[in-house]
Motif scaffolding. Sequence first.
Motif, PDB file in Angstrom:
ATOM      1  N   ARG A   1      32.505  41.682  32.201  1.00 57.69           N
ATOM      2  CA  ARG A   1      32.366  42.499  33.402  1.00 57.69           C
ATOM      3  C   ARG A   1      31.774  41.753  34.587  1.00 57.69           C
ATOM      4  NH1 ARG A   1      29.505  47.558  30.512  1.00 57.69           N
ATOM      5  NH2 ARG A   1      31.283  48.280  29.262  1.00 57.69           N
ATOM      6  N   ARG A   2      30.843  40.850  34.314  1.00 58.42           N
ATOM      7  CA  ARG A   2      30.147  40.223  35.439  1.00 58.42           C
ATOM      8  C   ARG A   2      29.562  38.869  35.048  1.00 58.42           C
ATOM      9  NH1 ARG A   2      26.785  44.460  33.674  1.00 58.42           N
ATOM     10  NH2 ARG A   2      27.534  45.901  35.256  1.00 58.42           N
ATOM     11  N   PHE A   3      29.564  37.991  36.008  1.00 52.97           N
ATOM     12  CA  PHE A   3      28.873  36.710  35.928  1.00 52.97           C
ATOM     13  C   PHE A   3      28.115  36.543  37.253  1.00 52.97           C
ATOM     14  CE2 PHE A   3      32.331  36.156  32.973  1.00 52.97           C
ATOM     15  CZ  PHE A   3      31.845  35.299  31.988  1.00 52.97           C
ATOM     16  N   ARG A   4      27.090  35.757  37.238  1.00 55.35           N
ATOM     17  CA  ARG A   4      26.300  35.575  38.451  1.00 55.35           C
ATOM     18  C   ARG A   4      26.617  34.275  39.185  1.00 55.35           C
ATOM     19  NH1 ARG A   4      22.603  39.279  39.674  1.00 55.35           N
ATOM     20  NH2 ARG A   4      21.727  40.610  38.050  1.00 55.35           N
ATOM     21  N   ILE A   5      27.420  33.399  38.579  1.00 49.52           N
ATOM     22  CA  ILE A   5      27.685  32.097  39.179  1.00 49.52           C
ATOM     23  C   ILE A   5      29.176  31.924  39.443  1.00 49.52           C
ATOM     24  CG2 ILE A   5      27.611  29.602  38.768  1.00 49.52           C
ATOM     25  CD1 ILE A   5      25.032  29.939  37.325  1.00 49.52           C
ATOM     26  N   PHE A   6      29.507  31.486  40.661  1.00 49.76           N
ATOM     27  CA  PHE A   6      30.887  31.161  41.018  1.00 49.76           C
ATOM     28  C   PHE A   6      31.288  29.868  40.301  1.00 49.76           C
ATOM     29  CE2 PHE A   6      34.080  29.193  43.714  1.00 49.76           C
ATOM     30  CZ  PHE A   6      34.924  30.247  43.986  1.00 49.76           C
ATOM     31  N   PRO A   7      32.536  29.732  39.810  1.00 53.95           N
ATOM     32  CA  PRO A   7      33.679  30.642  39.955  1.00 53.95           C
ATOM     33  C   PRO A   7      33.781  31.687  38.851  1.00 53.95           C
ATOM     34  CG  PRO A   7      34.429  28.631  38.923  1.00 53.95           C
ATOM     35  CD  PRO A   7      32.950  28.450  39.176  1.00 53.95           C
ATOM     36  N   TRP A   8      32.846  31.649  37.871  1.00 51.18           N
ATOM     37  CA  TRP A   8      32.929  32.600  36.760  1.00 51.18           C
ATOM     38  C   TRP A   8      32.786  34.037  37.230  1.00 51.18           C
ATOM     39  CZ3 TRP A   8      34.960  30.996  32.459  1.00 51.18           C
ATOM     40  CH2 TRP A   8      34.865  29.642  32.127  1.00 51.18           C
ATOM     41  N   SER A   9      32.150  34.229  38.383  1.00 53.16           N
ATOM     42  CA  SER A   9      32.009  35.583  38.915  1.00 53.16           C
ATOM     43  C   SER A   9      33.352  36.223  39.229  1.00 53.16           C
ATOM     44  CB  SER A   9      31.139  35.557  40.181  1.00 53.16           C
ATOM     45  OG  SER A   9      31.673  34.660  41.141  1.00 53.16           O
ATOM     46  N   LEU A  10      34.411  35.390  39.294  1.00 55.37           N
ATOM     47  CA  LEU A  10      35.751  35.916  39.565  1.00 55.37           C
ATOM     48  C   LEU A  10      36.452  36.425  38.306  1.00 55.37           C
ATOM     49  CD1 LEU A  10      37.062  33.153  42.007  1.00 55.37           C
ATOM     50  CD2 LEU A  10      36.096  35.388  42.601  1.00 55.37           C
ATOM     51  N   VAL A  11      35.896  36.170  37.142  1.00 59.39           N
ATOM     52  CA  VAL A  11      36.561  36.517  35.884  1.00 59.39           C
ATOM     53  C   VAL A  11      36.982  37.987  35.816  1.00 59.39           C
ATOM     54  CG1 VAL A  11      36.157  36.833  33.401  1.00 59.39           C
ATOM     55  CG2 VAL A  11      35.710  34.618  34.479  1.00 59.39           C
ATOM     56  N   PRO A  12      36.118  38.948  36.169  1.00 61.86           N
ATOM     57  CA  PRO A  12      36.565  40.353  36.076  1.00 61.86           C
ATOM     58  C   PRO A  12      37.797  40.652  36.914  1.00 61.86           C
ATOM     59  CG  PRO A  12      34.187  40.233  36.306  1.00 61.86           C
ATOM     60  CD  PRO A  12      34.704  38.848  36.565  1.00 61.86           C
TER      61      PRO A  12
END
Length: 270
Positions: free
Chosen positions: A233-244
């Motif tokens: 649902r969520r990540f706090r660090i780019f680019p993983w924050s784009l996963v959702p």
Amino acid sequence: MSELTGIPETMLWTLHNRGSEAVRPDGFIRDQEAARIYASIDYDYERSFGRPDGSHATRSVMFDEVVGDWMKRHPGGTVVELGCGLETQFQRIDDGRVRWLCVDVPEAIAVRERFLSPNERCRFVPRSALDLSWMDAVETSGPVFVTAQGLLMYFEEAEVRHLLTAILDRFPDVELMFDVIPPWFSRKTLSGLQKTRHYRAPEMPWGVGHSDLEPLLRSWSPRIGCVRMMPYRRFRIFPWSLVPLLARIPGLREIMPWIAHVAALDTEHG
């Protein structure tokens, strides 16, 4: 924690993400025990693992919701937590009735016992998940829920197949929940993934794409029932924050990590 190396050391990586999230005023996980353990261990988390990204906290919350719902439908059922490490799910969602088994290799259980105590309803089993004798500690013929957070990717595919089919064969009324990584990430770990200059992630041989997991599981066992795939649902660090967001795009789903919830078919009526 110098005695922890290889896969067991990853329990500190996951603790870093859960504990740091739990102490944030805006944290999306409430976990006093994780925060306590996190502060109690003299370890330079950021030196090894970098800035916390919230990924493992997100995963834990998603597991909590699914397992918690199962507990409401199966009061007094048994949850088996494979590769438990320093996960504190029992402490977060205990309803006073559930039976819980924490399974991990002996060196990991030894560390766990420094910070968490077993009790009558939450027992520790110092064995590898691949040592199927842990199943003998499941003292029920009723419903069982088996979780494996951050575990199966460290095994070879043949080992994953042997483990999952053994669970399905042993427990008539069972559900499973585990996370999977995509093949490209598996290959990256096999060639050498430096999380930071000071920490190299263990090899993760088993990677599987979103569209391949369900057919693969069904080829392994006729007992596979419903397979539900959930994106992080969520990540706090780019680019993983784009996963959702990326997980909604069919062509990009294959390169994302996923969480799978699998229910076995009823052996009598399936």
